[in-house]
Design a protein around this motif. Structure first.
Motif, PDB file in Angstrom:
ATOM      1  N   ALA A 175       0.677  -1.223   0.040  1.00 31.41           N
ATOM      2  CA  ALA A 175      -0.055   0.179   0.004  1.00 31.41           C
ATOM      3  C   ALA A 175       0.744   1.278   0.025  1.00 31.41           C
ATOM      4  CB  ALA A 175      -1.038  -0.002   1.297  1.00 31.41           C
ATOM      5  N   LYS A 176       1.873   1.109   0.840  1.00 28.63           N
ATOM      6  CA  LYS A 176       2.699   2.446   0.879  1.00 28.63           C
ATOM      7  C   LYS A 176       3.306   2.976  -0.280  1.00 28.63           C
ATOM      8  CE  LYS A 176       6.382   4.541   3.554  1.00 28.63           C
ATOM      9  NZ  LYS A 176       7.447   4.371   4.722  1.00 28.63           N
ATOM     10  N   ALA A 177       4.040   1.723  -1.043  1.00 26.54           N
ATOM     11  CA  ALA A 177       4.666   2.024  -2.208  1.00 26.54           C
ATOM     12  C   ALA A 177       3.602   2.629  -3.219  1.00 26.54           C
ATOM     13  CB  ALA A 177       5.417   0.888  -2.666  1.00 26.54           C
ATOM     14  N   MET A 178       2.565   1.877  -3.365  1.00 26.74           N
ATOM     15  CA  MET A 178       1.499   2.281  -4.625  1.00 26.74           C
ATOM     16  C   MET A 178       1.071   3.579  -4.216  1.00 26.74           C
ATOM     17  SD  MET A 178       0.954  -0.207  -6.642  1.00 26.74           S
ATOM     18  CE  MET A 178      -0.826   0.389  -7.217  1.00 26.74           C
ATOM     19  N   ALA A 179       0.708   4.030  -2.991  1.00 21.60           N
ATOM     20  CA  ALA A 179       0.451   5.324  -2.797  1.00 21.60           C
ATOM     21  C   ALA A 179       1.257   6.406  -2.993  1.00 21.60           C
ATOM     22  CB  ALA A 179       0.071   5.615  -1.236  1.00 21.60           C
ATOM     23  N   ILE A 180       2.795   6.212  -2.821  1.00 20.39           N
ATOM     24  CA  ILE A 180       3.696   7.209  -3.139  1.00 20.39           C
ATOM     25  C   ILE A 180       3.852   7.075  -4.587  1.00 20.39           C
ATOM     26  CG2 ILE A 180       6.162   7.953  -2.802  1.00 20.39           C
ATOM     27  CD1 ILE A 180       5.938   6.416  -0.056  1.00 20.39           C
ATOM     28  N   GLY A 181       3.853   6.202  -5.120  1.00 18.77           N
ATOM     29  CA  GLY A 181       3.766   6.016  -6.653  1.00 18.77           C
ATOM     30  C   GLY A 181       2.980   6.821  -7.428  1.00 18.77           C
ATOM     31  N   MET A 182       1.570   6.607  -6.829  1.00 13.55           N
ATOM     32  CA  MET A 182       0.494   7.192  -7.426  1.00 13.55           C
ATOM     33  C   MET A 182       0.446   8.846  -7.647  1.00 13.55           C
ATOM     34  SD  MET A 182      -1.567   5.165  -9.250  1.00 13.55           S
ATOM     35  CE  MET A 182      -2.810   6.607  -9.566  1.00 13.55           C
ATOM     36  N   VAL A 183       1.130   9.237  -6.287  1.00 16.35           N
ATOM     37  CA  VAL A 183       0.913  10.753  -6.050  1.00 16.35           C
ATOM     38  C   VAL A 183       2.212  11.234  -7.033  1.00 16.35           C
ATOM     39  CG1 VAL A 183       1.834  12.534  -4.391  1.00 16.35           C
ATOM     40  CG2 VAL A 183       0.130  10.510  -3.643  1.00 16.35           C
ATOM     41  N   ILE A 184       3.408  10.537  -7.160  1.00 17.50           N
ATOM     42  CA  ILE A 184       4.521  11.034  -7.872  1.00 17.50           C
ATOM     43  C   ILE A 184       4.141  11.107  -9.340  1.00 17.50           C
ATOM     44  CG2 ILE A 184       6.814  10.694  -8.598  1.00 17.50           C
ATOM     45  CD1 ILE A 184       6.573  11.719  -6.042  1.00 17.50           C
ATOM     46  N   LEU A 185       3.133  10.035  -9.772  1.00 17.73           N
ATOM     47  CA  LEU A 185       2.786  10.032 -11.264  1.00 17.73           C
ATOM     48  C   LEU A 185       1.815  10.958 -11.690  1.00 17.73           C
ATOM     49  CD1 LEU A 185       2.665   6.057 -11.811  1.00 17.73           C
ATOM     50  CD2 LEU A 185       4.456   7.618 -12.647  1.00 17.73           C
ATOM     51  N   LEU A 186       0.815  11.265 -10.384  1.00 16.10           N
ATOM     52  CA  LEU A 186      -0.134  12.200 -10.648  1.00 16.10           C
ATOM     53  C   LEU A 186       0.324  13.501 -10.883  1.00 16.10           C
ATOM     54  CD1 LEU A 186      -3.067  10.854  -8.317  1.00 16.10           C
ATOM     55  CD2 LEU A 186      -3.082  10.954 -10.945  1.00 16.10           C
ATOM     56  N   LEU A 187       1.314  13.905 -10.087  1.00 24.67           N
ATOM     57  CA  LEU A 187       2.293  15.127  -9.982  1.00 24.67           C
ATOM     58  C   LEU A 187       2.959  15.391 -11.433  1.00 24.67           C
ATOM     59  CD1 LEU A 187       3.729  15.359  -6.409  1.00 24.67           C
ATOM     60  CD2 LEU A 187       1.917  16.778  -7.286  1.00 24.67           C
ATOM     61  N   ILE A 188       3.393  14.505 -11.825  1.00 23.76           N
ATOM     62  CA  ILE A 188       4.005  14.325 -13.035  1.00 23.76           C
ATOM     63  C   ILE A 188       3.064  14.523 -14.221  1.00 23.76           C
ATOM     64  CG2 ILE A 188       5.367  12.839 -14.775  1.00 23.76           C
ATOM     65  CD1 ILE A 188       7.007  11.408 -12.540  1.00 23.76           C
ATOM     66  N   CYS A 189       2.114  14.068 -14.023  1.00 26.58           N
ATOM     67  CA  CYS A 189       0.994  14.332 -15.367  1.00 26.58           C
ATOM     68  C   CYS A 189       0.477  15.418 -15.245  1.00 26.58           C
ATOM     69  CB  CYS A 189      -0.170  13.035 -15.127  1.00 26.58           C
ATOM     70  SG  CYS A 189       0.275  11.510 -15.586  1.00 26.58           S
ATOM     71  N   ALA A 190       0.363  16.038 -13.944  1.00 33.50           N
ATOM     72  CA  ALA A 190      -0.283  17.415 -13.840  1.00 33.50           C
ATOM     73  C   ALA A 190       0.815  18.307 -14.291  1.00 33.50           C
ATOM     74  CB  ALA A 190      -0.732  17.728 -12.444  1.00 33.50           C
ATOM     75  N   LEU A 191       2.105  18.314 -14.130  1.00 24.47           N
ATOM     76  CA  LEU A 191       3.023  19.096 -14.527  1.00 24.47           C
ATOM     77  C   LEU A 191       3.117  18.966 -15.964  1.00 24.47           C
ATOM     78  CD1 LEU A 191       5.376  20.984 -13.724  1.00 24.47           C
ATOM     79  CD2 LEU A 191       6.859  19.065 -13.426  1.00 24.47           C
ATOM     80  N   VAL A 247       7.568   4.503  -7.843  1.00 27.59           N
ATOM     81  CA  VAL A 247       7.135   4.787  -9.222  1.00 27.59           C
ATOM     82  C   VAL A 247       7.047   3.474 -10.103  1.00 27.59           C
ATOM     83  CG1 VAL A 247       7.280   6.067 -11.445  1.00 27.59           C
ATOM     84  CG2 VAL A 247       7.614   7.140  -8.737  1.00 27.59           C
ATOM     85  N   ILE A 248       8.220   2.807  -9.984  1.00 33.57           N
ATOM     86  CA  ILE A 248       8.461   1.676 -11.046  1.00 33.57           C
ATOM     87  C   ILE A 248       7.263   0.511 -10.482  1.00 33.57           C
ATOM     88  CG2 ILE A 248       9.708  -0.413 -11.498  1.00 33.57           C
ATOM     89  CD1 ILE A 248      12.095   1.497 -11.533  1.00 33.57           C
ATOM     90  N   THR A 249       7.004   0.335  -9.057  1.00 35.66           N
ATOM     91  CA  THR A 249       5.972  -0.701  -8.536  1.00 35.66           C
ATOM     92  C   THR A 249       4.587  -0.250  -9.183  1.00 35.66           C
ATOM     93  OG1 THR A 249       7.210  -1.122  -6.367  1.00 35.66           O
ATOM     94  CG2 THR A 249       5.118  -1.419  -6.462  1.00 35.66           C
ATOM     95  N   THR A 250       4.400   1.089  -9.066  1.00 33.21           N
ATOM     96  CA  THR A 250       3.048   1.529  -9.426  1.00 33.21           C
ATOM     97  C   THR A 250       2.724   1.410 -10.905  1.00 33.21           C
ATOM     98  OG1 THR A 250       3.334   3.385  -7.715  1.00 33.21           O
ATOM     99  CG2 THR A 250       1.210   3.537  -9.335  1.00 33.21           C
ATOM    100  N   LEU A 251       3.704   1.762 -11.573  1.00 36.13           N
ATOM    101  CA  LEU A 251       3.594   1.563 -13.352  1.00 36.13           C
ATOM    102  C   LEU A 251       3.508   0.084 -13.316  1.00 36.13           C
ATOM    103  CD1 LEU A 251       6.346   3.881 -14.464  1.00 36.13           C
ATOM    104  CD2 LEU A 251       3.992   4.194 -14.800  1.00 36.13           C
ATOM    105  N   PHE A 252       4.252  -0.860 -12.832  1.00 32.64           N
ATOM    106  CA  PHE A 252       4.304  -2.362 -13.127  1.00 32.64           C
ATOM    107  C   PHE A 252       2.786  -2.899 -12.600  1.00 32.64           C
ATOM    108  CE2 PHE A 252       4.982  -6.723 -11.873  1.00 32.64           C
ATOM    109  CZ  PHE A 252       5.642  -7.183 -13.074  1.00 32.64           C
ATOM    110  N   ALA A 253       2.233  -2.283 -11.590  1.00 31.60           N
ATOM    111  CA  ALA A 253       0.910  -2.764 -11.359  1.00 31.60           C
ATOM    112  C   ALA A 253      -0.126  -2.498 -12.248  1.00 31.60           C
ATOM    113  CB  ALA A 253       0.460  -2.111  -9.789  1.00 31.60           C
TER     114      ALA A 253
END
Length: 210
Positions: free
Chosen positions: A74-90, A130-136
């Motif tokens: 859960a922790k890795a997925m939450a952090i990864g999603m936040v980073i990916l959303l920030l990158i997409c927003a940016l 981030v890699i964990t989230t992308l992989f998921a």
């Protein structure tokens, strides 16, 4: 029959087809055939039709995999999603043609640069998450694409595409296809002399499955 099936209405503009039986979706081994990658039009039409017809099943597979991955890490997925959303927003803000956003970029260039540096630092610092989230997300999407490529269309699938061509455009997958301008290589196989579902069924029965 595909022509009388009841879609799940999410709102007035978007619908979701019913969940297809597991035997039709997975377990019927006679409905698998490795595609001819040299015939792009045939492969494109098969994947296009399957993605529309089995879309609810596919969404369940993707969400189920992501939920399972989240429960396991859960922790890795939450952090990864936040980073990916920030990158997409940016990225969206940088590439946006909106006049207000352009003015902000011009009036506060150092602030924008600071945000870019912070996001890049976060991406590098939390790269494993981030890699964990992308992989998921990428694994179930890859499974869906492979299934849509190797699963032969059955009669209901073909009827669904021919009889309900207008309806499927209002489904979630149909909206995604429109958004990304995804189209089938050739129009549905219904000749000008076919006017109703019975005619289409008889015509499709004469065709080899693909």
């Amino acid at each position: 029959m595909a022509a009388t099936e009841q879609n799940i209405v999410l709102n007035k503009d978007v619908q979701l087809p019913p969940f297809r039986p597991l035997n039709e979706f997975i377990f019927d081994k006679t409905r698998y055939d490795w595609p001819n990658v040299g015939n792009f039009e045939k492969l494109n039409n098969r994947m296009y039709a399957n993605l529309l017809y089995f879309q609810t099943n596919y969404f369940v597979v993707i969400l189920g995999y992501v939920i399972l991955a989240t429960l396991l890490n859960a922790k890795a997925m939450a952090i990864g999603m936040v980073i990916l959303l920030l990158i997409c927003a940016l990225a969206g803000s940088i590439l946006s043609n909106d006049q207000r956003i352009i003015e902000v970029r011009h009036e506060h260039p150092y602030a924008v640069l600071g945000v870019i540096i912070v996001v890049c630092y976060g991406f590098i610092s939390f790269l494993p998450q981030v890699i964990t989230t992308l992989f998921a997300w990428c694994v179930p999407i890859a499974i869906v694409l492979v299934h849509s490529a190797v699963r032969l269309r059955n009669l209901n699938n073909k009827i669904n595409q021919n009889v309900l061509e207008g309806v499927v455009r209002d489904t979630v997958m149909g909206k995604l296809f429109s958004l990304f301008q995804v189209k089938q290589a050739s129009p549905p196989e219904a000749s000008s002399g076919i006017r109703n579902e019975k005619d289409i069924v008889n015509a499709l029965k004469k065709q080899n499955p693909f």
